[in-house]
Design a protein around this motif. Structure first.
Motif, PDB file in Angstrom:
ATOM      1  N   TRP A  24      -7.710  -3.983 -37.240  1.00  0.00           N
ATOM      2  CA  TRP A  24      -7.616  -2.899 -38.211  1.00  0.00           C
ATOM      3  C   TRP A  24      -6.159  -2.668 -38.622  1.00  0.00           C
ATOM      4  N   CYS A  25      -5.975  -2.091 -39.794  1.00  0.00           N
ATOM      5  CA  CYS A  25      -4.628  -1.770 -40.278  1.00  0.00           C
ATOM      6  C   CYS A  25      -3.987  -0.738 -39.332  1.00  0.00           C
TER       7      CYS A  25
ATOM      8  N   CYS B 225      -5.247   3.115 -38.942  1.00  0.00           N
ATOM      9  CA  CYS B 225      -6.665   3.292 -39.297  1.00  0.00           C
ATOM     10  C   CYS B 225      -7.340   4.240 -38.296  1.00  0.00           C
TER      11      CYS B 225
ATOM     12  N   ASP C 226     -10.235   4.186 -37.237  1.00  0.00           N
ATOM     13  CA  ASP C 226     -11.242   3.531 -36.387  1.00  0.00           C
ATOM     14  C   ASP C 226     -10.720   3.231 -34.975  1.00  0.00           C
TER      15      ASP C 226
ATOM     16  N   CYS D 293     -15.232  -2.767 -41.889  1.00  0.00           N
ATOM     17  CA  CYS D 293     -14.123  -2.627 -40.930  1.00  0.00           C
ATOM     18  C   CYS D 293     -14.615  -2.013 -39.626  1.00  0.00           C
TER      19      CYS D 293
ATOM     20  N   ASN E 150     -15.003   6.928 -44.392  1.00  0.00           N
ATOM     21  CA  ASN E 150     -13.695   7.025 -45.066  1.00  0.00           C
ATOM     22  C   ASN E 150     -13.856   7.035 -46.584  1.00  0.00           C
TER      23      ASN E 150
ATOM     24  N   GLY F  23     -13.627  -0.324 -47.329  1.00  0.00           N
ATOM     25  CA  GLY F  23     -12.287  -0.763 -46.949  1.00  0.00           C
ATOM     26  C   GLY F  23     -12.171  -2.280 -46.861  1.00  0.00           C
TER      27      GLY F  23
ATOM     28  N   CYS G 260      -9.114   5.957 -43.961  1.00  0.00           N
ATOM     29  CA  CYS G 260      -8.694   4.602 -44.347  1.00  0.00           C
ATOM     30  C   CYS G 260      -7.295   4.760 -44.925  1.00  0.00           C
ATOM     31  N   VAL G 261      -6.304   4.465 -44.124  1.00  0.00           N
ATOM     32  CA  VAL G 261      -4.923   4.742 -44.551  1.00  0.00           C
ATOM     33  C   VAL G 261      -4.429   3.739 -45.593  1.00  0.00           C
ATOM     34  N   THR G 262      -5.148   2.657 -45.774  1.00  0.00           N
ATOM     35  CA  THR G 262      -4.728   1.643 -46.739  1.00  0.00           C
ATOM     36  C   THR G 262      -5.216   1.954 -48.154  1.00  0.00           C
ATOM     37  N   PHE G 263      -6.500   2.298 -48.274  1.00  0.00           N
ATOM     38  CA  PHE G 263      -7.031   2.535 -49.623  1.00  0.00           C
ATOM     39  C   PHE G 263      -7.228   4.007 -49.952  1.00  0.00           C
TER      40      PHE G 263
HETATM   41 FE1  SF4 Z   1      -9.081   0.829 -41.631  1.00  0.00          FE
HETATM   42 FE2  SF4 Z   1      -9.032   0.963 -44.301  1.00  0.00          FE
HETATM   43 FE3  SF4 Z   1      -7.606  -0.914 -43.030  1.00  0.00          FE
HETATM   44 FE4  SF4 Z   1     -10.279  -1.047 -43.085  1.00  0.00          FE
HETATM   45  S1  SF4 Z   1      -8.914  -1.203 -44.846  1.00  0.00           S
HETATM   46  S2  SF4 Z   1      -8.948  -1.401 -41.288  1.00  0.00           S
HETATM   47  S3  SF4 Z   1     -10.855   1.123 -42.971  1.00  0.00           S
HETATM   48  S4  SF4 Z   1      -7.304   1.321 -42.893  1.00  0.00           S
END
Ligand code: SF4
Ligand code: MG
Length: 279
Positions: free
Chosen positions: A23-24, A27, A29, A58, A128, A132, A209-212
Motif C-alpha cells: 500500500w502507499c 494509506c 488500510d 487495494c 475511501n 484506488g 486513500c491518501v493518493t487519490f
Molecule cells: Fe491506499 Fe489509495 Fe494507495 Fe490504494 S491507492 S494503497 S487505497 S492510498
C-alpha cells in the motif's frame, strides 16, 4: 465466531505474515490491518480456526498479510465465497475484508443478500470513496460533485452516493457500525464486538486513500464518537443514520436475529442428487 476457544494467548503480531504490504505510505488500510489482527488477538482466535476472505482492490490484499487461512477471491464475490466457507466449516471464524468499489458496485447484489441471509460472519469494508487500485475512478460512495481525479467526469458524477449503513439495516444485517482507520484501538474494539455478535455483522471503516483522495487526511479532524447507545430497533438506527452527517463513529445497531442455519439431513445420497440433476 469460532466455536473453539483457545487456551493459548496470541499477540496481534502472530496474525501478521511476512509479506510486506504494498500500500502507499499513509494509506488507511495499514491501520485497519492492525485493527483486525488486534481484534483476533483480543478474542484469542487460533489462526488455524480463522479465515480472512477478500475480493479485489487495494484493501482486498489483506489475506496475504495475515497468517490465518485466507482466500483472495474474485471481484465482488468475497461474500458468496465466505458464506460457503462458513456453512461448510461453521467451527471457523470468518472475516471478509474489502473496499467500497468491490463491495457495493461489483459485489452489491451479494452485499444485499449477505445481510438478508444473516450467516454468522463479519464484513469489514475499508471505504475511501474511490477505486484506488485502478487509479481514481468514482465508486458508489463517492460524493456527487467529486471531480479531483482525471478519472472522474468534470463536475463529478452527479449521482447520490450509496449509503451502505442504511442499506445494511434495511436488508437485515444483525450488527452495523461505522469506524475510522485513524482510531485503530477503537476500530479493533468494534471489529472484535462485530465478530462476537451472532449473524452477519457489517463494519464500515472510513479508511483514507491518501493518493487519490488527499483531502481525506482531514477526516481525523471531522470524526467524533457517537453519543447514542447502539439501537436495537433497525427503524431507530435508520432514523438516526438519516440525520447523521457521516462522521459519528461507533456501533449503530445490534439486532437479535438468529444466525442462518442450513437445512441439513435431506437424507439423499450423492447418487440420488446426481440423478436429480442429470441432463
Ligand atoms: Fe491506499 Fe489509495 Fe494507495 Fe490504494 S491507492 S494503497 S487505497 S492510498
Ligand atoms: Mg475504494
Amino acid at each position: 465466531m469460532s466455536s473453539e476457544t483457545s487456551t493459548i494467548s496470541y499477540a496481534a503480531s502472530d496474525y501478521k505474515s511476512d509479506v510486506k504490504p504494498v500500500w502507499c505510505p499513509g494509506c488507511g488500510d495499514y491501520s485497519v490491518l492492525s485493527s483486525i489482527t488486534k481484534a483476533f488477538a483480543d478474542l484469542g482466535l487460533a489462526p488455524h480456526q480463522t479465515s480472512v476472505v477478500s475480493g479485489i482492490g487495494c484493501s482486498s490484499r489483506i489475506p496475504a498479510y495475515t497468517t490465518t487461512y485466507g482466500f483472495h477471491t474474485i471481484h465482488g464475490r468475497s461474500l458468496a465465497v465466505a458464506a460457503g466457507l462458513k456453512l461448510a466449516r461453521p467451527d471457523m471464524t470468518v472475516l471478509v475484508a474489502g473496499g467500497d468499489g468491490d463491495g457495493f458496485s461489483i459485489g452489491g447484489n451479494h452485499f444485499l443478500h449477505a445481510c438478508r441471509r444473516n450467516v454468522d460472519m463479519t464484513y469489514v469494508v475499508m471505504d475511501n470513496r474511490v477505486y484506488g487500485m485502478t487509479k481514481g475512478q468514482p465508486s458508489p460512495t463517492t460524493e456527487a460533485d467529486w471531480d479531483a481525479s482525471a478519472m472522474a467526469p468534470p463536475g463529478g458524477t452527479g449521482l447520490t452516493p450509496f449509503n451502505p449503513l442504511a442499506i445494511a439495516l434495511a436488508a437485515g444485517a444483525n450488527f452495523v457500525a461505522r469506524a475510522f482507520a485513524g482510531n485503530p484501538n477503537g476500530t479493533a474494539a468494534t471489529i472484535a464486538e462485530a465478530i462476537r455478535h451472532p449473524g452477519f455483522s457489517f463494519v464500515l471503516v472510513m479508511s483514507p486513500c491518501v493518493t487519490f483522495r488527499e483531502e481525506q487526511r482531514e477526516w481525523k479532524n471531522m470524526v467524533r464518537p457517537a453519543t447514542a447507545e447502539p439501537a436495537t430497533d433497525p427503524a431507530v438506527a435508520a432514523e438516526r443514520l438519516m440525520h447523521d452527517d457521516g462522521y459519528n463513529i461507533g456501533v449503530l445497531y445490534k439486532g437479535d436475529r438468529r444466525a442462518y442455519k442450513p437445512v441439513t439431513g435431506s437424507g439423499r445420497t450423492i447418487a440420488e442428487l446426481d440423478a436429480e440433476f442429470a441432463l
